[in-house]
Write an enzyme that holds these catalytic residues in place. Structure first.
Site, mmCIF file in Angstrom:
data_model
loop_
_atom_site.group_PDB
_atom_site.id
_atom_site.type_symbol
_atom_site.label_atom_id
_atom_site.label_comp_id
_atom_site.label_asym_id
_atom_site.label_seq_id
_atom_site.Cartn_x
_atom_site.Cartn_y
_atom_site.Cartn_z
ATOM 1 N N ARG A 63 -9.005 6.079 -0.559
ATOM 2 C CA ARG A 63 -9.777 5.172 0.285
ATOM 3 C C ARG A 63 -10.553 5.970 1.321
ATOM 4 N NH1 ARG A 63 -6.956 2.960 3.514
ATOM 5 N NH2 ARG A 63 -4.930 3.750 2.847
ATOM 6 N N TYR A 70 -12.862 4.009 -6.694
ATOM 7 C CA TYR A 70 -11.441 4.262 -6.518
ATOM 8 C C TYR A 70 -10.654 3.096 -5.915
ATOM 9 C CZ TYR A 70 -7.183 6.768 -6.295
ATOM 10 O OH TYR A 70 -5.892 7.139 -6.529
ATOM 11 N N GLY A 71 -9.529 2.792 -6.506
ATOM 12 C CA GLY A 71 -8.467 1.921 -5.969
ATOM 13 C C GLY A 71 -8.913 0.938 -4.915
ATOM 14 N N LYS A 119 -6.898 -4.438 -0.986
ATOM 15 C CA LYS A 119 -6.925 -4.181 0.453
ATOM 16 C C LYS A 119 -8.036 -4.985 1.140
ATOM 17 C CE LYS A 119 -3.303 -1.878 0.223
ATOM 18 N NZ LYS A 119 -2.950 -0.508 0.208
ATOM 19 N N CYS A 132 4.116 6.007 2.122
ATOM 20 C CA CYS A 132 5.297 6.219 2.968
ATOM 21 C C CYS A 132 6.527 5.494 2.438
ATOM 22 C CB CYS A 132 5.008 5.807 4.404
ATOM 23 S SG CYS A 132 3.861 6.928 5.216
ATOM 24 N N GLY A 133 6.520 5.111 1.166
ATOM 25 C CA GLY A 133 7.775 4.673 0.565
ATOM 26 C C GLY A 133 7.920 3.205 0.211
ATOM 27 N N LYS A 134 6.835 2.418 0.226
ATOM 28 C CA LYS A 134 6.990 0.996 -0.123
ATOM 29 C C LYS A 134 7.390 0.811 -1.584
ATOM 30 C CE LYS A 134 2.955 -0.246 1.329
ATOM 31 N NZ LYS A 134 2.636 1.117 1.823
ATOM 32 N N THR A 135 6.634 1.425 -2.492
ATOM 33 C CA THR A 135 6.935 1.234 -3.916
ATOM 34 C C THR A 135 8.365 1.700 -4.210
ATOM 35 O OG1 THR A 135 4.617 1.500 -4.489
ATOM 36 C CG2 THR A 135 6.203 1.799 -6.268
ATOM 37 N N ASN A 136 8.743 2.809 -3.594
ATOM 38 C CA ASN A 136 10.096 3.320 -3.828
ATOM 39 C C ASN A 136 11.168 2.358 -3.334
ATOM 40 O OD1 ASN A 136 10.413 6.360 -4.865
ATOM 41 N ND2 ASN A 136 8.410 6.032 -3.949
ATOM 42 N N ASP A 174 3.424 -3.832 -2.189
ATOM 43 C CA ASP A 174 2.347 -3.359 -1.306
ATOM 44 C C ASP A 174 1.828 -4.400 -0.315
ATOM 45 O OD1 ASP A 174 0.672 -0.981 -0.730
ATOM 46 O OD2 ASP A 174 -0.986 -2.270 -1.306
ATOM 47 N N HIS A 226 0.815 -5.499 4.993
ATOM 48 C CA HIS A 226 0.947 -4.339 4.096
ATOM 49 C C HIS A 226 2.449 -4.084 3.898
ATOM 50 C CE1 HIS A 226 -0.260 0.179 3.351
ATOM 51 N NE2 HIS A 226 -0.195 -0.503 2.232
ATOM 52 N N ASN A 246 -2.885 12.038 -4.568
ATOM 53 C CA ASN A 246 -3.036 10.579 -4.510
ATOM 54 C C ASN A 246 -3.314 10.008 -5.903
ATOM 55 O OD1 ASN A 246 -3.112 8.074 -3.087
ATOM 56 N ND2 ASN A 246 -5.344 8.092 -3.169
ATOM 57 N N ARG A 259 -2.479 7.957 -9.244
ATOM 58 C CA ARG A 259 -1.798 6.656 -9.233
ATOM 59 C C ARG A 259 -1.617 6.093 -10.626
ATOM 60 N NH1 ARG A 259 -1.114 3.872 -3.911
ATOM 61 N NH2 ARG A 259 -1.778 5.453 -2.433
ATOM 62 N N SER A 308 0.477 3.790 4.062
ATOM 63 C CA SER A 308 0.188 4.231 2.700
ATOM 64 C C SER A 308 0.952 5.513 2.373
ATOM 65 C CB SER A 308 -1.315 4.483 2.558
ATOM 66 O OG SER A 308 -2.011 3.283 2.828
HETATM 67 P P1 GTP Z 1 0.882 3.087 -1.005
HETATM 68 O O1 GTP Z 1 0.822 2.656 -2.415
HETATM 69 O O2 GTP Z 1 -0.131 4.143 -0.683
HETATM 70 O O3 GTP Z 1 0.798 1.966 -0.035
HETATM 71 O O4 GTP Z 1 2.275 3.903 -0.810
HETATM 72 P P2 GTP Z 1 3.815 3.463 -0.715
HETATM 73 O O5 GTP Z 1 4.139 3.096 0.689
HETATM 74 O O6 GTP Z 1 4.142 2.475 -1.766
HETATM 75 O O7 GTP Z 1 4.573 4.857 -0.986
HETATM 76 P P3 GTP Z 1 5.472 5.321 -2.235
HETATM 77 O O8 GTP Z 1 6.721 4.501 -2.395
HETATM 78 O O9 GTP Z 1 4.600 5.443 -3.418
HETATM 79 O O10 GTP Z 1 5.924 6.771 -1.751
HETATM 80 C C1 GTP Z 1 5.005 7.779 -1.439
HETATM 81 C C2 GTP Z 1 5.682 9.116 -1.429
HETATM 82 O O11 GTP Z 1 6.814 9.110 -0.552
HETATM 83 C C3 GTP Z 1 6.200 9.513 -2.809
HETATM 84 O O12 GTP Z 1 5.859 10.849 -3.051
HETATM 85 C C4 GTP Z 1 7.683 9.361 -2.692
HETATM 86 O O13 GTP Z 1 8.374 10.266 -3.503
HETATM 87 C C5 GTP Z 1 7.964 9.606 -1.208
HETATM 88 N N1 GTP Z 1 9.163 8.854 -0.748
HETATM 89 C C6 GTP Z 1 9.400 7.523 -0.932
HETATM 90 N N2 GTP Z 1 10.625 7.177 -0.449
HETATM 91 C C7 GTP Z 1 11.175 8.308 0.067
HETATM 92 C C8 GTP Z 1 12.428 8.597 0.714
HETATM 93 O O14 GTP Z 1 13.293 7.739 0.917
HETATM 94 N N3 GTP Z 1 12.614 9.886 1.125
HETATM 95 C C9 GTP Z 1 11.664 10.859 0.912
HETATM 96 N N4 GTP Z 1 11.930 12.085 1.348
HETATM 97 N N5 GTP Z 1 10.481 10.629 0.296
HETATM 98 C C10 GTP Z 1 10.238 9.373 -0.118
HETATM 99 C C1 SPV Z 2 -2.833 2.360 -0.002
HETATM 100 O O1 SPV Z 2 -3.561 3.335 0.249
HETATM 101 O O2 SPV Z 2 -2.138 1.788 0.882
HETATM 102 C C2 SPV Z 2 -2.741 1.856 -1.381
HETATM 103 C C3 SPV Z 2 -3.680 2.362 -2.387
HETATM 104 O O3 SPV Z 2 -1.918 0.998 -1.640
HETATM 105 S S1 SPV Z 2 -5.252 1.601 -2.292
HETATM 106 O O4 SPV Z 2 -5.223 0.398 -3.128
HETATM 107 O O5 SPV Z 2 -6.226 2.565 -2.810
HETATM 108 O O6 SPV Z 2 -5.533 1.235 -0.929
HETATM 109 MN MN MN Z 3 -0.681 0.419 0.186
#
Ligand code: GTP
Ligand code: SPV
Ligand code: MN
Length: 625
Positions: free
Chosen positions: A99, A238-239, A247, A291-295, A314, A267, A404, A406, A289
């Site tokens: 973005r 892009y995304g 977004k 910082c761990g949401k998907t995880n 997200d 978000h 980044n 995806r 972004s």
């Molecule tokens: P957006 O899609 O950009 O909004 O990101 P998101 O907030 O969904 O982040 P995502 O879960 O994809 O994690 C981003 C990065 O953080 C990845 O490389 C993960 O491996 C890392 N990560 C996620 N959870 C943890 C955690 O609990 N500890 C650590 N050390 N890294 C983490």
């Molecule tokens: C973010 O950056 O928070 C994302 C990816 O979830 S994007 O859809 O490109 O904004």
């Molecule tokens: Mn996001």
């Protein structure tokens, strides 16, 4: 899961094998609302001058044909179906990988409605700038008309929109991320309001000109018109710049609609946590972004007996219910997730979700026609083609996948998706978590004392920058509610709106608010907390707090766990690391409080008084700690 199950949302629409329709052929949907849509599509076509107009009906056959066409044109690489059926790799232009926040604008009538955290432009001025760019910008290309719904079609919390775009990649991505097609047109025909979104990659083709794999333009504009509910995006494929439902609409425009209608567009991920006794809780969490949401959305608890069901990863729309609870839906239908760091040891659920029917962007290609990225396996393959299409070996000294890079995949493919993830009324929230990537200062978990304190916490989230946006990775920046790049109006008014929403909740039914930080580091630079599945230990404490089963220790910044209340069975975290994870240094926090004051002052008196009172109370407690 059968392929047919994954595409159930397109069932009922007629599967037509033809892709391209010449301009003027319209879907056979009748109704009052269609006239306005047709007039708008005509207007955009007259401006952008595409060679063809294709109304997207959302069928499987149509989607397959688009994918095939992109493969033929060299825009997608079909992955080896033996490893990754129905899946594709896109390589973006190296300049179009994230973005572009500096090129993202809020064009509200009044500057103060955008506020100091947004790039404001006057609507007339920006229209005068971008209209000439869109003039003829789709020449030689197909203009797709994509009707989409955020939330189940016709649901009480759902909203619909239409994206016109000259990018087939965007069309197939929107098809995964939202509910697309003729049933949405029927809603529009029936008079439902809809948001207008226009997207062009800004790369017209002259007659006979050869297309490139990833058309885009060096000049980029992502412009939001909150007063007229429109988005105009130019120059990027892009995304978040191109999937305008995400977004641009579901956060920036929806936050403005939510302000006016009394709800919140956030978000946030959304999960259901089920404890060993079978009790279910719903949690939403806002992290910036990457910082761990998907995880967290796909958490596999490492404490025995606990389960997590995924609802969203997200975006969440939150609305106070008649019952005094805060109800949440995930308006999306898919995941556009960060690939690097997603692996067997960190997020096995995501790895399983990606078994097929996935569009990957900017990951590396294996010689056997499958994909790879850093963190998928501990050992990198001996040779790869990197995200730019260049030969790569572990000795290359650069990442094979873009940081980044995806994946785009349907939510229904997630093995732990909640059975009712797309229930139109959503789920009632028990807790809201705010977090960020903080190497220092911020403890593993802190509980807010009440809603107002929780809003204060949310307003103070800061985080180290990631690769999800252009700029310097690692730089600390304020990202209130993880919404800095996504709030479509004045951030101070948004804080006030959060306080107002809290007043609509019953005091004993409002979600409890917590701040978490999985990313605190020791002096040696290593993460102090194992994270990922072990984050369930923090959730376990949060839920026992909600149930009143454990006490807490008051600190100047909020309530911390009693060390003995955190379930650490089966993990090795040294006492020294634990102490460090929960350390609150009053001097450093007083410095953070100074930064908060500085930040609040940028809003010219618009920050609500209760938040200033929270800041004063925090300083009072810190000075006496
Ligand atoms: P957006 O899609 O950009 O909004 O990101 P998101 O907030 O969904 O982040 P995502 O879960 O994809 O994690 C981003 C990065 O953080 C990845 O490389 C993960 O491996 C890392 N990560 C996620 N959870 C943890 C955690 O609990 N500890 C650590 N050390 N890294 C983490
Ligand atoms: C973010 O950056 O928070 C994302 C990816 O979830 S994007 O859809 O490109 O904004
Ligand atoms: Mn996001």
């Amino acid at each position: 899961m059968a392929l047919a199950d994954i595409f159930t949302r397109t069932e009922g629409s007629s599967a037509r094998p033809t892709v391209t329709r010449t301009y003027g052929e319209l879907p056979a949907v009748q109704g009052e609302g269609m006239a306005a849509l047709r007039a708008w599509v005509d207007e955009i076509a007259a401006l952008t001058q595409p060679a063809r107009v294709h109304w997207i009906e959302g069928s499987r056959a149509e989607n397959d044909a688009l994918l095939r066409e992109m493969v033929d044109e060299g825009k997608l690489i079909k992955l080896n179906p033996e490893w990754r059926p129905g899946s594709y790799l896109a390589r973006s232009h190296p300049s179009d990988v994230a973005r572009t926040e500096a090129r993202t604008f809020i064009a509200s009538e009044r500057e103060e409605d955008a506020g100091p955290t947004n790039n404001w432009v006057a609507p007339d001025e920006i229209r005068a700038t971008i209209t000439p760019l869109f003039e003829g910008s789709m020449k030689g290309r197909t203009m797709y008309v994509v009707p989409f719904s955020m939330g189940p079609v016709g649901g009480p919390l759902s909203h619909i929109g239409v994206q016109v775009t000259d990018s087939a990649y965007a069309v197939t991505s929107i098809g995964i991320m939202t509910r697309v097609g003729t049933e949405v047109l029927r809603e529009i025909a029936g008079g439902a309001p809809w948001v207008k979104t226009v997207h062009s990659v800004g790369a017209p083709l002259q007659p006979g000109e050869q297309d490139v794999a990833w058309p885009c333009n060096d000049e980029k504009y992502i412009v939001h018109f909150p007063d007229t509910l429109e988005v105009w995006s130019y120059g990027s494929g892009y995304g978040g710049n191109a999937i305008l439902a995400k977004k641009c609409f579901a956060l920036r425009i929806a936050s403005v609609i939510g302000r006016d209608e009394g709800w919140l567009a956030e978000h946030m991920l959304l999960i259901r946590v089920i404890d060993p006794a079978g009790r279910a809780y719903h949690l939403a969490a806002a992290f910036p972004s990457a910082c761990g949401k998907t995880n967290l959305a796909m958490l596999r608890p490492t404490i025995p007996g606990w389960r997590v069901e995924t609802l969203g990863d997200d975006i969440a729309w939150l609305r106070p219910g008649e019952d005094g609870r805060l109800w949440a839906i995930n308006p999306e239908a898919g995941f556009f997730g960060v690939a690097p760091g997603t692996g067997q040891s960190t997020n096995v659920t995501a790895v399983e979700t990606l078994w097929g029917n996935t569009i990957f962007t900017n990951v590396a290609l294996r010689p056997d026609g499958d994909v790879w990225w850093e963190g998928l396996t501990d050992e990198p393959p001996a040779e790869l083609t990197d995200w730019e299409g260049k030969p790569w070996t572990p000795a290359s000294g650069r990442p094979a996948a873009h940081p980044n890079s995806r994946f785009t995949v349907a939510a229904a493919q997630c093995p732990q998706i909640a059975g009712d993830w797309d229930a139109p009324q959503g789920v009632p929230l028990d807790a809201i978590l705010f977090g960020g990537r903080r190497a220092t200062n911020v403890p593993l978990v802190v509980e807010a004392t009440d809603w107002t304190h929780g809003v204060f916490m949310g307003s103070n989230i800061s985080s180290e920058k990631t690769a999800a946006q252009e700029g310097t990775v690692g730089e600390l920046r304020r990202d209130p509610f993880a919404m800095l790049p996504f709030c479509g109006y004045n951030m101070a008014d948004y804080f006030a709106h959060w306080l107002k929403v809290g007043q609509k909740l019953r005091f004993d039914r409002a979600p409890r608010v917590f701040q978490v930080n999985w990313f605190r580091k020791g002096a040696d630079g290593r993460f102090l907390w194992p994270g990922f599945g072990d984050n369930s230990r923090v959730i376990d404490w949060i839920i026992r707090r909600i149930e009143g089963e454990v006490g807490a220790v008051d600190s100047p910044i909020g309530r911390l766990p009693e060390p003995s209340d955190l379930d650490l069975d089966g993990i090795e975290v040294s006492q020294a690391d634990l102490d460090e994870l929960f350390a609150v240094d009053p001097q450093l926090w007083l410095r953070e409080a100074d930064l908060t004051e500085e930040f609040y002052r940028t809003f010219d008196g618009r920050v609500p008084a209760p938040l200033w009172a929270e800041l004063a109370a925090l300083r009072y407690r810190l000075q006496r700690a």
